[in-house]
Write a protein that holds these residues in place. Structure first.
Motif, PDB file in Angstrom:
ATOM      1  N   UNK A 104       6.561  87.264  -0.664  1.00  0.00           N
ATOM      2  CA  UNK A 104       6.913  86.679  -2.414  1.00  0.00           C
ATOM      3  C   UNK A 104       8.128  87.320  -2.370  1.00  0.00           C
ATOM      4  N   UNK A 105       8.482  88.427  -2.694  1.00  0.00           N
ATOM      5  CA  UNK A 105       8.975  89.145  -2.948  1.00  0.00           C
ATOM      6  C   UNK A 105      10.707  89.318  -2.210  1.00  0.00           C
ATOM      7  N   UNK A 106      10.392  88.739  -1.256  1.00  0.00           N
ATOM      8  CA  UNK A 106      12.174  87.377  -0.359  1.00  0.00           C
ATOM      9  C   UNK A 106      12.352  86.360  -1.016  1.00  0.00           C
ATOM     10  N   UNK A 107      11.202  85.659  -1.166  1.00  0.00           N
ATOM     11  CA  UNK A 107      11.384  84.539  -1.963  1.00  0.00           C
ATOM     12  C   UNK A 107      11.696  84.335  -3.030  1.00  0.00           C
ATOM     13  N   UNK A 108      11.298  85.885  -3.769  1.00  0.00           N
ATOM     14  CA  UNK A 108      11.534  85.619  -5.515  1.00  0.00           C
ATOM     15  C   UNK A 108      13.271  86.351  -5.661  1.00  0.00           C
ATOM     16  N   UNK A 155      16.337  77.022 -10.093  1.00  0.00           N
ATOM     17  CA  UNK A 155      15.480  76.278 -11.690  1.00  0.00           C
ATOM     18  C   UNK A 155      13.879  77.030 -11.845  1.00  0.00           C
ATOM     19  N   UNK A 156      13.482  76.448 -10.815  1.00  0.00           N
ATOM     20  CA  UNK A 156      12.115  76.660 -10.671  1.00  0.00           C
ATOM     21  C   UNK A 156      11.569  77.352  -9.382  1.00  0.00           C
ATOM     22  N   UNK A 157      11.586  78.907  -9.348  1.00  0.00           N
ATOM     23  CA  UNK A 157      11.421  79.991  -8.107  1.00  0.00           C
ATOM     24  C   UNK A 157      10.341  80.197  -8.144  1.00  0.00           C
ATOM     25  N   UNK A 158       8.988  79.022  -9.310  1.00  0.00           N
ATOM     26  CA  UNK A 158       7.696  79.524  -7.931  1.00  0.00           C
ATOM     27  C   UNK A 158       7.872  79.187  -6.997  1.00  0.00           C
ATOM     28  N   UNK A 159       8.273  78.200  -6.863  1.00  0.00           N
ATOM     29  CA  UNK A 159       7.298  77.368  -4.829  1.00  0.00           C
ATOM     30  C   UNK A 159       8.128  78.271  -4.576  1.00  0.00           C
ATOM     31  N   UNK A 214       7.576  70.231   0.348  1.00  0.00           N
ATOM     32  CA  UNK A 214       6.666  70.274  -1.328  1.00  0.00           C
ATOM     33  C   UNK A 214       7.561  71.224  -2.196  1.00  0.00           C
ATOM     34  N   UNK A 215       7.114  72.717  -1.469  1.00  0.00           N
ATOM     35  CA  UNK A 215       7.251  73.699  -2.171  1.00  0.00           C
ATOM     36  C   UNK A 215       8.926  74.435  -1.836  1.00  0.00           C
ATOM     37  N   UNK A 216       9.510  73.805  -0.706  1.00  0.00           N
ATOM     38  CA  UNK A 216      10.779  74.793  -0.832  1.00  0.00           C
ATOM     39  C   UNK A 216      12.587  73.809  -0.265  1.00  0.00           C
ATOM     40  N   UNK A 217      11.588  72.234  -1.064  1.00  0.00           N
ATOM     41  CA  UNK A 217      12.792  71.103  -1.379  1.00  0.00           C
ATOM     42  C   UNK A 217      13.415  72.074  -2.737  1.00  0.00           C
ATOM     43  N   UNK A 218      14.980  72.418  -3.091  1.00  0.00           N
ATOM     44  CA  UNK A 218      15.929  72.256  -3.799  1.00  0.00           C
ATOM     45  C   UNK A 218      16.421  71.078  -3.967  1.00  0.00           C
ATOM     46  N   UNK A 219      17.060  71.019  -4.911  1.00  0.00           N
ATOM     47  CA  UNK A 219      18.792  70.236  -4.880  1.00  0.00           C
ATOM     48  C   UNK A 219      19.538  70.413  -4.890  1.00  0.00           C
ATOM     49  N   UNK A 220      19.685  72.113  -4.617  1.00  0.00           N
ATOM     50  CA  UNK A 220      20.846  72.198  -4.195  1.00  0.00           C
ATOM     51  C   UNK A 220      21.012  72.537  -2.746  1.00  0.00           C
ATOM     52  N   UNK A 221      20.271  72.421  -1.741  1.00  0.00           N
ATOM     53  CA  UNK A 221      20.006  71.963  -0.701  1.00  0.00           C
ATOM     54  C   UNK A 221      19.001  71.546  -0.438  1.00  0.00           C
ATOM     55  N   UNK A 222      19.567  70.085  -0.430  1.00  0.00           N
ATOM     56  CA  UNK A 222      18.492  69.141   0.216  1.00  0.00           C
ATOM     57  C   UNK A 222      17.416  69.622   1.955  1.00  0.00           C
ATOM     58  N   UNK A 223      18.367  69.620   2.601  1.00  0.00           N
ATOM     59  CA  UNK A 223      18.039  69.859   4.299  1.00  0.00           C
ATOM     60  C   UNK A 223      16.687  71.313   4.207  1.00  0.00           C
TER      61      UNK A 223
END
Lengths: 704, 704
Positions: free
Chosen positions: B232-236, B245-249, B312-321
């Motif tokens: 969680x720390x690293x993800x944050x 934008x939405x880091x909660x994922x 579901x959770x780690x998809x972001x538009x910045x890096x779609x793959x």
């Protein structure tokens, strides 16, 4: 007596010839590899500016490597040559007086020790002088004197290469023969140690010579050579940074210290004299006390000459009190050596608590004895590590505050301070080596006395000498690890300087927060575990071959037990010799190949992932983690082995039921387990640590 | 049967109460220490900007610590509670059919496992939600969501603190009782294992519950908690750097993965069903095959749900793959877990070469058996290290090339990739823990069957289950080390982020070329050796007390051997309990005090020598070297112990002379030595590694 001694001599010399034949073939092969690497590598800016071409630098490195290998071989040969001749003289001296026997053994050990240390000093001095004249050092347009020591690294690598195989082969030989002889002789047939009826007894006595004398000679030769060279490199680098006008004092300092070592240790050795009137049988004085007195003489003289040398060579006008700081660094080293010897004695001598507790745990069985021994060994790593930590920090800070500063005014003497402490530690090396060599000579003399069935009184004298030899052997190992720990810290720095100089960029950090670098460390520690595993397993396998052969002889020649038939000693010697040569290859190759492979792989990986110097960084981490794990593992193996050995001896003095009791049987199991720990894997690890440091220095071009 | 089961239950619950009483007193004391440290420490800039005062942050950390400690205690209690009740049910099921006995044991283990994993997830989720609401996270002027996970480290430390003492106390208990019972019962009196005449037999059976069930529950609870928090720390941190934008994922991802773990493992557990018609006695299918089938089901489902969660959770538009790369990281972790389990089986199962060679070496005596076992254990470290190295590098590179970049455009996903791989590895944790808990339940059931003198056919069924349990126990240990290795690499990074945030400056490097930092490493490795020494020695000492008591009872009540008198089981239970509580303090205190002392001393030294952050750097090196040495040492101890155990079992199948032969005696010695290795020191080291990582996180203010 002379018949037995001749059999030992033939066995030892035969093994030595075959072993060094194999080693020299491998050395030649490796020389070719080094040559081809150096012919295709980049040259350093210094080399370019001094007009030192690629080919010249390749030939220089290879020549230094071969000379180092040769000298190491000679050092080993001298150790073995002296001990196979001295053993019989000690046994006849023991028929006259204890004091005379002690004196003969010490002088013989001393002779080998002085030759070993002398060769290291002279070899490097000759190389240094040759390169100095040949390359026209310090004349305009050619090499600077401060770059010269880097050319000597090949010598250190050659020495450690030979020492590694000498220690592995010799260590496997001596312990396989010992364990094999004991398992059938003592345990199955119930005959005493060194009994002439045991077919493996000559192989066991040969083992003492090739495993302890020759190998330890090569080991300490390499320690001293590596330490001199790294201290010269550091002295040169520092002198250059501080813009000291005449840097030769800093560069030549290590050679001078070790020349004094020869003098002060000789005085220490000669101080052990036989009583004036040797016809009077004086009451036996404790030989340990006599040896300790000689050591005290040596230490006092070493402190004086060390302080004198620092004033003479390390005095500069820039920092007038620097020499005093360095003299204190030397004192730190000497004290460290002393404390190390004391700690080893505490954990392995049965006068103290740990071995007594270990002996007590034998009374509840084999299992509890082994658990207690393993815990004792693991625990014994703590104090030496604390001592080493304090010495490194204090020597570093003494050097740091010496007043020597570089162009920008920041202090630079720290590392050189650690180097001086290492020299202080090794400044009585010749005397320590004498005490070490004394052990196997006394052990052998005891074997000859037993086999030639001399009267009990003679055996008593050699037994006392043998027991003292066991303690001195254990303490020398402590000393060897301590110096290896300090020396490898210097060699790291030399490696980083070397990489920086090849890579044409600064290389000051080994950041283990980078995953690849961390993995290098993980692999380095793993290398130590795997190497120890293979070294121990090699002894186990070879011992099983001995067991089978001895059992066979007892069955096929039933007359052996009644002294009616002579056992075939030669066959056991031949079996152990060929098996140990075969078995030394695998761990040895692992040690040499793995840093090269790891460095090369990560260099390639770094190339494709845009990470410059990755190979060199990973190798640096591998080196450091391997050193740390190696020190701890060697301490564990040596101390556990020594403690088991002495717990058994303690019970044999009559404690806890004495010889033949169940406690004694459990203690014998511990002793058997300890044998490969303390005489094969442990000592090989000292050599491995330094070999890793020198191989990475020489092979640096592969990682870049 | 129920009488015996009650005695076991009373013993286990009694010990648990006293043990956790002691632990909770220590935890309260430590909570006060933490509180006072946090009340006087600096606050981080983030905290200042969010208006989080010193006092609030102190209370939060202490509350998290206490909650973590409490949850860990509950996890341990549940493990023990279930197993002391399930054992008797398994033994009565064994009277009906093998399949039913297996099912009961697996379901009971599964229940504990699900509770343990569930508690870790729910505890963290509750803390997270509470802080989120209470601190008004993400509302203007208060804390950012990406800083929230750092507040949870206290929870991880609480969990690992309790786990360390639970494992030490339980491990000493179980092995001291086992070794003590065997030494007098099996070796001296020649009565079989679990014989009701042995006064230590109930203590031995109690040990299985408190040592294996309760301790392993606490161990894996802590693994999962520490891993969730660090991920969680690293993800944050990463989400913040990449301005997602939405880091909660990214922050909640670990919680989701472990929630799925509960589901997929439940399905795996439920897939192990009794045959439909339980009245038909079907031929016994190999229970290992059945368990493996369940594992395969779990793995396949885990891969699917893991991939789904990343999308579901780690998809972001910045890096779609990016999510695809992270899904592959998870796959790397799952494969690593599988390979680790396989390697452990290879080295410890007697179907394969290593254990057979070990058994063969028993035929030449106790000594050669120990040498061979030690070499086997040391050698077995090599493959797992290679596997871990490859996984770390590949997960790091998958993350690195995921396309996630920070403001400056440089890739930042590397460490998070490793975190995801760790989650992948732990994504079947509940099933693995089920297989582990199954072992001691089956073992206990066997004990009850033997003690209540059931027919041979029932004993056969529980014997088969017991043997399978031994294998699953060994493989779980491999799994636990692998995950500890991966998780601690994450915790380093979390530590470095934490230091940077307190010190208000960048802290990115741990440069081991600095002497003090190198010494920190040396001390870290030494800590592992010393800790292992003390853990093994504690078992030895406690076992000797048991031996004395059992011998006393046999002498004072001669009727025991003829079943005329009942032995005093309770006294043995009481002796082992009080001794193991006493003995757990020394190694436990060493582990907790030494990083704090080292960090504080070097902080002071750094202060006087003008070297900022020295304490933090030295502690970082201590942590990394301790982790590396700890992984290797734990692998060595666990594998050697497991191999000795199975070499003995192999000989008991009739090989090499079978039961009662000399080979068997030598193998029993090996087994005795292996007991404290594999069930006390080894597992305590897993916990120690993670405890060090969390203690340095929580205590960071002391070093700065």
């Amino acid at each position: 007596m002379s018949q037995i001694s001749e059999a030992i001599r033939d066995g030892a010399e035969g093994f030595f010839r075959t072993q060094y034949g194999t080693i020299s073939k491998m050395a030649l092969l490796l020389a070719l590899v080094i040559l081809s690497i150096y012919l295709f590598r980049n040259t350093t800016p210094q080399q370019e500016s001094s007009g030192l071409g690629r080919a010249t630098s390749a030939y220089i490195t290879v020549a230094a490597f071969l000379l180092g290998a040769l000298c190491s071989g000679v050092a080993g040969y001298v150790g073995m040559w002296v001990s196979v001749r001295a053993n019989v003289r000690v046994s006849s001296a023991a028929r006259r007086s204890a004091r005379e026997a002690l004196q003969v053994a010490v002088r013989a050990g001393g002779f080998s020790a002085l030759v070993v240390v002398g060769m290291a000093v002279i070899g490097i001095a000759i190389l240094y002088a040759t390169f100095y004249v040949w390359l026209g050092v310090d004349s305009p347009g050619s090499m600077k004197v401060t770059d010269l020591p880097l050319l000597l690294v090949g010598y250190g690598f050659g020495a450690s290469f030979v020492a590694l195989f000498a220690q592995l082969g010799g260590g496997i030989y001596t312990k396989a023969a010992d364990v094999g002889a004991d398992l059938v002789g003592k345990v199955e047939q119930g005959i005493p140690e060194d009994d002439p009826r045991n077919p493996a007894v000559i192989a066991d006595l040969v083992g003492d010579n090739v495993g302890d004398c020759a190998a330890r000679g090569a080991d300490l030769f390499e320690s001293i050579a590596a330490e001199i060279i790294s201290a010269m490199i550091l002295g040169g680098t520092m002198a250059q940074r501080c813009k000291i006008e005449d840097p030769s004092g800093f560069i030549l300092f290590p050679l001078v210290v070790h020349s004094f070592d020869l003098v002060v240790s000789s005085i220490g050795i000669l101080s052990i004299r036989s009583t004036r009137d040797s016809s009077v049988k004086a009451p036996i004085e404790d030989p340990m006390t006599i040896l300790q007195k000689g050591y005290s003489v040596t230490i006092v003289l070493a402190i004086l000459t060390f302080a004198g040398s620092t004033r003479w060579l390390l005095y500069t006008e820039q920092a007038p009190s620097a020499w005093l700081n360095f003299a204190l660094c030397g004192l730190v080293g000497i004290i460290t050596a002393y404390v190390f010897v004391w700690i080893t004695k505490y954990y392995t001598d049965y006068k103290h608590e740990p071995v007594r507790t270990l002996a007590l745990s034998s009374s509840t069985g084999h299992g509890t004895n082994i658990i207690a021994g393993v815990s004792l060994g693991l625990e014994s790593t703590a104090l030496p590590v604390l001592v080493i930590s304090i010495s490194i920090i204090s020597a570093f800070w003494l050097g740091h505050t010496s007043g020597l500063v570089d162009e920008t005014g920041s202090p630079t003497g720290g590392l050189f301070g650690t180097a001086v402490a290492t020299m202080g530690m090794l400044s009585t090396a010749a005397y320590i080596l004498t005490m070490d060599m004394f052990g196997p000579i006394a052990d052998n003399a005891g074997g000859i006395v037993e086999m030639s069935q001399q009267p009990e009184s003679v055996r008593e004298i050699t037994d006392v000498l043998d027991a003292v030899g066991n303690t001195t052997k254990a303490t020398t190992k402590g000393f060897a690890i301590g110096s290896a720990a300090l020396a490898s810290f210097l060699l790291f720095s030399a490696y980083m300087d070397e990489v920086a100089s090849f890579a044409h960029e600064s290389f000051k950090q080994v950041d283990i927060a980078i995953p690849e670098v961390f993995i290098g460390g993980l692999l380095g520690s793993m290398l130590i575990f795997l190497f120890s595993a293979w070294a121990c397993a090699a002894v186990g396998r070879t011992a099983q071959e001995v067991v089978k052969e001895v059992r066979r002889q007892f069955i096929e020649r039933p007359g052996i037990m009644d002294y009616k038939e002579k056992p075939d000693y030669g066959r056991c010697v031949a079996i152990v010799a060929s098996a140990s040569l075969r078995e030394m290859i695998k761990p040895g190759a692992l040690a040499i190949v793995s840093p090269i492979v790891v460095g090369f792989l990560f260099r390639v990986l770094g190339h494709y992932t845009g990470h410059p110097l990755l190979g060199a960084k990973v190798v640096a981490a591998l080196l450091m983690f391997a050193t740390v794990s190696g020190i701890l593992m060697a301490l564990f193996l040596n101390t556990a082995g020594g403690a088991w050995d002495n717990a058994k001896k303690y019970i044999e003095t009559g404690a806890l039921g004495g010889k033949g009791s169940d406690s004694h049987k459990a203690a014998v199991t511990g002793d058997t387990v300890g044998d490969p720990f303390k005489d094969t894997a442990g000592p090989s690890l000292h050599v491995l640590i330094k070999m890793l440091a020198t191989i990475t220095l020489v092979m640096a071009p592969v990682f870049l």
